[in-house]
Design a protein around this motif. Structure first.
Motif, mmCIF file in Angstrom:
data_model
loop_
_atom_site.group_PDB
_atom_site.id
_atom_site.type_symbol
_atom_site.label_atom_id
_atom_site.label_comp_id
_atom_site.label_asym_id
_atom_site.label_seq_id
_atom_site.Cartn_x
_atom_site.Cartn_y
_atom_site.Cartn_z
ATOM 1 N N ASP A 116 -4.669 7.368 4.656
ATOM 2 C CA ASP A 116 -5.149 8.114 3.491
ATOM 3 C C ASP A 116 -4.867 9.602 3.601
ATOM 4 N N THR A 170 -1.885 11.393 1.522
ATOM 5 C CA THR A 170 -2.262 12.350 0.477
ATOM 6 C C THR A 170 -1.556 13.684 0.683
ATOM 7 N N ARG A 228 -0.024 6.227 1.347
ATOM 8 C CA ARG A 228 -1.297 5.914 2.003
ATOM 9 C C ARG A 228 -1.208 4.596 2.766
ATOM 10 N N TRP A 254 2.005 7.798 -4.114
ATOM 11 C CA TRP A 254 0.760 8.034 -3.378
ATOM 12 C C TRP A 254 0.253 6.739 -2.737
#
Length: 554
Positions: A433, A437, A428, A424
């Motif tokens: 972001d 995600t 990102r 993750w």
């Protein structure tokens, strides 16, 4: 007593053989002359006289104690005077503070028995019973404390015991509700491979009966679900007398609760879940088959082998012990059952679902399809949230994931691993972001169709070369599944593959030609050339250098 007999025998032998006097015998054996005379009179020593102990300070108060004990004749059993209560009244009401508790206790014990005999109240006499093989069993619950996930928790120990062999089945549940009561029976019937043919003995448990019909023998008003359960498995229930008067009617299981708790649950077991504890209990039950009860010649397991063929067979269909409820899914994709909340897939919001509430878990159905399973939450206001139930919603609202309750619970449970965290963070950093995600959510969706270990292996391989996309993770997860022989994956995986399984073309171009990356052969091709394209320049028409006139244009 034995030493006195030997002394008497030695005195009589010396007097007979050597003819010693009483004084000489007393001197030789170190006893009084009265003892020598007693030995010469009889070979058996006389009984020792127990001195009668007197309690002069208690003597004036004995009539008061007798009055208290006489009043207990008509008082309820649980509201009769104990020796400690008698002493407390003597101190408070009459200022008697110079008598010890043991003095009052000894007098109360002796005098109570005399008063009971005077009024014609005698102790109940128990008649030994013989239990036929395969005919009877006993069931009871007992309190037990467990260190569950680091918290001292009160649970309930369910015990099922065959009366003939003493074979017992134990399980620990969060409560002694009807769900645990029925599930414990099913576990016991499955373990022993049958059902007692005559009856099973019970207390007057609220899990089984609605009310006790006093004055009508052992008749009870049973719960409808309990009556249905008994009818399904085909056995009768024997209800003991209410209160302590009926405890001896199932004394075998009463003692079994204490024995098992002392031998296997002391000190308090430290476990992460009740399922883990019950697995240990199964092993303890198997080990207990090798023990002997009291003075029996054979072990519990040996007696059970002769009893098992005499049990009734189990029904073909399995009874669902869960309590059926139909809650509605709220806007948070949660249902409320017994003051606790459980998540369900978000597509069922504002719809009613069917719930089977069991002793240790909660199963949620939509029609005949199972849509969610949770461990049962015992604490009032507790929650059980599954991150998988919110993935479709989070795909459209990726900003809600970092602070979501579902993610926090997944981290606490360990299902959201460090590999997920690293993927993750890398996604990102590479895609931003929102897009990063969404890539993570696509990876989480892989868990629905692939093994967790394979997905984690795919994450690790993707991170090794910086390819943070869900597609790469899926490919590598399938390779990991094929390596361990998963039936749904293609088995033909080259065994020569070593090192990183994801190939980075940038690394491939920059690498030493003599090295081999990701198991690929060396690239011996010549460098590309554009010479062939230079021939096109010869065929190109010449470019005009003069400007055309207006007439030529027209």
């Amino acid at each position: 007593m034995r030493a006195r007999v030997e002394v008497f025998a030695a005195i009589r032998r010396d007097a007979r053989v050597e003819g010693l006097s009483i004084r000489a015998l007393a001197f030789r054996h170190g006893v009084h002359r009265r003892t020598v005379r007693a030995a010469l009179e009889s070979a058996e020593p006389p009984e020792r006289k127990t001195p009668v102990r007197v309690s002069p300070k208690l003597e004036p108060f004995k009539p008061l104690i007798d009055a208290m004990l006489l009043g207990d004749v008509s008082a309820p059993r649980k509201q009769r005077h104990t020796a400690r209560r008698v002493l407390a009244r003597l101190v408070d009401e009459h200022g008697l503070d110079e008598v010890s508790y043991s003095t009052v206790r000894d007098y109360v014990r002796a005098r109570r028995a005399e008063i009971d005999a005077e009024v014609g109240r005698h102790r109940e006499v128990f008649v030994p019973q013989d239990h036929a093989p395969g005919a009877e069993a006993e069931v009871d619950f007992g309190d037990v404390w467990v260190i569950l996930n680091g918290v001292k928790t009160k649970c309930q120990l369910f015990v099922f015991r065959l009366s003939h062999s003493g074979k017992a089945v134990h399980r620990v549940y969060p409560s002694c509700g009807q769900e645990a009561f029925l599930e414990g029976h099913i576990e016991a019937f499955t373990t022993i491979g049958g059902i007692p043919t005559r009856h099973i003995r019970y207390d007057n448990l609220t899990s089984a009966i609605k009310s006790v019909l006093y004055g009508k023998g052992r008749n009870r008003v049973e719960n409808d679900r309990w009556a249905l359960f008994r009818s399904h498995y085909g056995f009768d229930a024997f209800y003991c007398q209410p209160g302590i008067e009926g405890a001896h009617e199932k004394g075998g299981v009463e003692g079994e609760v204490g024995r098992f708790r002392r031998n296997h649950l002391s000190p308090m077991p430290v476990v992460g879940s009740l399922a883990e504890l019950n697995e240990k209990i199964k092993a303890w039950d198997e080990a207990d088959d090798r023990r002997r009860i009291s003075n029996r010649l054979r072990t519990v397991g040996a007696d059970f082998l002769t009893e098992k063929p005499l049990l009734s067979s189990l029904p073909v269909e399995v009874f669902d012990p869960g309590l059926v409820l139909t809650p509605r899914v709220d806007r948070s994709s949660m249902i409320t059952v017994r003051m606790a909340k459980y998540s369900v897939p978000a597509r069922f919001i504002n719809r009613k679902v069917r719930v089977s509430l069991r002793a240790s878990e909660l199963a949620v159905f939509e029609g005949r399809s199972l849509i969610a399973v949770h461990p049962r939450v015992v604490a009032t206001g507790g929650q059980s949230v599954d991150l998988d139930h919110y993935l479709e919603v989070l795909k459209t609202k990726p900003g809600a994931l970092p602070g979501s309750t579902a993610l926090a619970r997944a981290r606490a449970a360990g299902t959201f691993t460090s590999a997920h965290e690293a993927f993750w963070a890398a996604a990102r950093k590479t895609d931003g972001d929102a897009a990063g995600t969404r890539e993570l959510i696509d990876v989480l969706l892989l868990h629905r169709s692939m093994d967790t270990n394979d997905v984690v292996a795919g994450l690790t391989a993707a991170l090794a070369v910086g390819a943070v996309t869900a597609d790469v993770v899926a490919v590598e997860a399938r390779i990991a599944a094929a390596r361990r022989g998963h039936p749904d994956c293609h088995p033909a995986v080259p065994s020569v593959l070593v090192g990183p399984r994801v190939v980075s073309l940038t690394q491939r171009r920059l690498a030493d030609p003599a090295s081999v990356i990701a198991g690929l052969p060396a690239d011996n091709r010549s460098l590309p050339s554009v010479a062939a394209y230079d021939q096109l320049l010869k065929l190109k028409p010449p470019i005009a250098t003069t400007t055309p006139s207006r007439e030529q244009i027209s």
